[in-house]
Design a protein around this motif. Structure first.
Motif, PDB file in Angstrom:
ATOM      1  N   ALA A 133      37.482  33.751  48.458  1.00 41.11           N
ATOM      2  CA  ALA A 133      36.804  34.883  47.916  1.00 41.11           C
ATOM      3  C   ALA A 133      37.731  35.712  46.831  1.00 41.11           C
ATOM      4  O   ALA A 133      37.051  36.313  45.729  1.00 41.11           O
ATOM      5  CB  ALA A 133      36.245  35.887  48.814  1.00 41.11           C
ATOM      6  N   THR A 134      39.079  35.709  47.152  1.00 42.75           N
ATOM      7  CA  THR A 134      39.935  36.413  46.102  1.00 42.75           C
ATOM      8  C   THR A 134      40.086  35.646  44.746  1.00 42.75           C
ATOM      9  O   THR A 134      40.168  36.244  44.019  1.00 42.75           O
ATOM     10  CB  THR A 134      41.265  36.693  46.930  1.00 42.75           C
ATOM     11  OG1 THR A 134      40.893  37.173  48.072  1.00 42.75           O
ATOM     12  CG2 THR A 134      42.153  37.253  46.122  1.00 42.75           C
ATOM     13  N   ARG A 135      40.107  34.389  44.815  1.00 39.50           N
ATOM     14  CA  ARG A 135      40.355  33.635  43.646  1.00 39.50           C
ATOM     15  C   ARG A 135      39.131  33.677  42.691  1.00 39.50           C
ATOM     16  O   ARG A 135      39.000  33.728  41.851  1.00 39.50           O
ATOM     17  CB  ARG A 135      40.819  32.295  44.004  1.00 39.50           C
ATOM     18  CG  ARG A 135      40.969  31.397  42.869  1.00 39.50           C
ATOM     19  CD  ARG A 135      42.069  31.711  41.910  1.00 39.50           C
ATOM     20  NE  ARG A 135      42.326  30.725  40.564  1.00 39.50           N
ATOM     21  CZ  ARG A 135      42.541  30.982  39.673  1.00 39.50           C
ATOM     22  NH1 ARG A 135      42.739  32.345  39.239  1.00 39.50           N
ATOM     23  NH2 ARG A 135      42.703  30.213  38.698  1.00 39.50           N
ATOM     24  N   GLN A 136      37.773  33.648  43.605  1.00 36.60           N
ATOM     25  CA  GLN A 136      36.637  33.564  42.966  1.00 36.60           C
ATOM     26  C   GLN A 136      36.409  35.079  42.052  1.00 36.60           C
ATOM     27  O   GLN A 136      35.970  34.912  40.861  1.00 36.60           O
ATOM     28  CB  GLN A 136      35.368  33.559  43.843  1.00 36.60           C
ATOM     29  CG  GLN A 136      35.301  32.170  44.486  1.00 36.60           C
ATOM     30  CD  GLN A 136      34.316  32.019  45.650  1.00 36.60           C
ATOM     31  OE1 GLN A 136      33.297  32.830  45.508  1.00 36.60           O
ATOM     32  NE2 GLN A 136      34.534  31.176  46.434  1.00 36.60           N
ATOM     33  N   ALA A 137      37.086  36.121  42.803  1.00 33.70           N
ATOM     34  CA  ALA A 137      36.608  37.328  42.237  1.00 33.70           C
ATOM     35  C   ALA A 137      37.627  37.411  41.035  1.00 33.70           C
ATOM     36  O   ALA A 137      37.168  38.341  39.902  1.00 33.70           O
ATOM     37  CB  ALA A 137      37.110  38.385  43.159  1.00 33.70           C
ATOM     38  N   ALA A 138      38.918  36.894  41.019  1.00 33.99           N
ATOM     39  CA  ALA A 138      39.933  36.869  40.007  1.00 33.99           C
ATOM     40  C   ALA A 138      39.201  36.280  38.666  1.00 33.99           C
ATOM     41  O   ALA A 138      39.461  36.636  37.781  1.00 33.99           O
ATOM     42  CB  ALA A 138      41.214  36.410  40.380  1.00 33.99           C
ATOM     43  N   LEU A 139      38.709  35.153  39.104  1.00 36.25           N
ATOM     44  CA  LEU A 139      38.085  34.258  37.918  1.00 36.25           C
ATOM     45  C   LEU A 139      36.756  35.009  37.369  1.00 36.25           C
ATOM     46  O   LEU A 139      36.749  35.029  36.029  1.00 36.25           O
ATOM     47  CB  LEU A 139      37.493  32.901  38.490  1.00 36.25           C
ATOM     48  CG  LEU A 139      38.851  31.905  38.698  1.00 36.25           C
ATOM     49  CD1 LEU A 139      38.534  30.599  39.347  1.00 36.25           C
ATOM     50  CD2 LEU A 139      39.434  31.409  37.229  1.00 36.25           C
ATOM     51  N   VAL A 140      36.175  35.721  38.028  1.00 40.66           N
ATOM     52  CA  VAL A 140      35.096  36.523  37.459  1.00 40.66           C
ATOM     53  C   VAL A 140      35.476  37.701  36.562  1.00 40.66           C
ATOM     54  O   VAL A 140      34.878  37.716  35.504  1.00 40.66           O
ATOM     55  CB  VAL A 140      33.990  36.894  38.724  1.00 40.66           C
ATOM     56  CG1 VAL A 140      32.966  38.107  38.063  1.00 40.66           C
ATOM     57  CG2 VAL A 140      33.299  35.719  39.319  1.00 40.66           C
ATOM     58  N   ASP A 141      36.561  38.285  37.184  1.00 38.70           N
ATOM     59  CA  ASP A 141      37.054  39.487  36.425  1.00 38.70           C
ATOM     60  C   ASP A 141      37.831  38.859  35.196  1.00 38.70           C
ATOM     61  O   ASP A 141      37.663  39.518  34.253  1.00 38.70           O
ATOM     62  CB  ASP A 141      38.091  40.122  37.315  1.00 38.70           C
ATOM     63  CG  ASP A 141      37.474  40.910  38.341  1.00 38.70           C
ATOM     64  OD1 ASP A 141      36.325  41.133  38.513  1.00 38.70           O
ATOM     65  OD2 ASP A 141      38.386  41.589  39.397  1.00 38.70           O
ATOM     66  N   ARG A 142      38.364  37.627  35.240  1.00 37.59           N
ATOM     67  CA  ARG A 142      38.897  37.032  34.008  1.00 37.59           C
ATOM     68  C   ARG A 142      37.921  36.877  33.006  1.00 37.59           C
ATOM     69  O   ARG A 142      38.414  37.214  31.714  1.00 37.59           O
ATOM     70  CB  ARG A 142      39.865  36.036  34.166  1.00 37.59           C
ATOM     71  CG  ARG A 142      40.408  35.423  33.332  1.00 37.59           C
ATOM     72  CD  ARG A 142      41.712  36.244  32.881  1.00 37.59           C
ATOM     73  NE  ARG A 142      42.574  35.431  31.639  1.00 37.59           N
ATOM     74  CZ  ARG A 142      42.854  35.918  30.686  1.00 37.59           C
ATOM     75  NH1 ARG A 142      42.553  37.162  30.319  1.00 37.59           N
ATOM     76  NH2 ARG A 142      43.200  35.190  29.596  1.00 37.59           N
ATOM     77  N   TYR A 143      36.873  36.105  33.208  1.00 43.12           N
ATOM     78  CA  TYR A 143      35.954  36.035  32.335  1.00 43.12           C
ATOM     79  C   TYR A 143      35.307  37.139  31.774  1.00 43.12           C
ATOM     80  O   TYR A 143      35.114  37.368  30.600  1.00 43.12           O
ATOM     81  CB  TYR A 143      35.071  35.056  32.973  1.00 43.12           C
ATOM     82  CG  TYR A 143      34.098  34.422  31.957  1.00 43.12           C
ATOM     83  CD1 TYR A 143      34.193  34.164  30.861  1.00 43.12           C
ATOM     84  CD2 TYR A 143      32.606  34.166  32.530  1.00 43.12           C
ATOM     85  CE1 TYR A 143      33.218  33.676  29.915  1.00 43.12           C
ATOM     86  CE2 TYR A 143      31.499  33.777  31.649  1.00 43.12           C
ATOM     87  CZ  TYR A 143      31.990  33.496  30.199  1.00 43.12           C
ATOM     88  OH  TYR A 143      30.995  33.023  29.395  1.00 43.12           O
TER      89      TYR A 143
END
Length: 175
Positions: free
Chosen positions: A64-74
């Motif tokens: 979930a942390t990595r998913q959130a980071a990728l969403v935030d990055r995009y």
């Protein structure tokens, strides 16, 4: 597109995966152009929702942390659709609530990809970048409105643009 103006692009989810998750070497010049502001990409709620959903696929094994980071990055790299001043444009399709219609954009054989086509038309994007054959098959039918390109085609197109965008991607066309 005016000289010196950043190209506005819509990126299919598989392209975003290459840019942000896989750090695909052939896609890096495109990511660098976006990061530098020489190219802008735009997202809608529907395309961002698909990004979130795809990141949960078990084959990516993202917590979930990595998913959130990728969403935030995009989200940090993309303009939300509502930020594009020209919306709504008369005559653009309505499937995702983008504007009222007088005609419809071509329908993609994969209904999940229609949102990218309609977003590109609604925001007057110069291009839609995809690796999906169902989308790429629509390049000629979408040509009056925007370019439909593979990532490699997009890099060649960007390299041919004047000023800084072309300079940024020049190494792609030289190689």
């Amino acid at each position: 597109m005016l000289p010196g103006e950043a190209a506005l692009l819509v990126l299919d989810t598989n392209v975003v995966l290459d840019l942000l998750h896989f750090d695909d070497a052939p896609a890096r010049p495109l990511r660098h152009a976006i990061e530098a502001g020489h190219v802008r990409c735009v997202v809608s709620n529907a395309t961002l929702d698909e990004w979130r959903r795809v990141l949960t696929y078990p084959e990516f094994a993202l917590d979930a942390t990595r998913q959130a980071a990728l969403v935030d990055r995009y989200r940090s790299l993309a303009l939300p659709q509502r930020a594009i001043a020209e919306l709504p444009r008369k005559g653009i399709p309505v499937h995702y609530g983008l504007a009222s219609v007088e005609y419809r954009m071509p329908f993609c054989s994969d209904p999940d990809d229609q949102k990218f086509i309609e977003l590109a038309a609604a925001v007057h994007a110069q291009g839609l970048i995809s690796k999906d054959n169902a989308v790429l098959k629509l390049r000629y039918r979408c040509a009056p409105y925007f370019r439909v390109m593979s990532p490699a085609e997009a890099l060649r197109w960007l390299a041919a643009l004047p000023e800084q965008t072309g300079d940024l991607c020049q190494s792609v066309s030289d190689g």
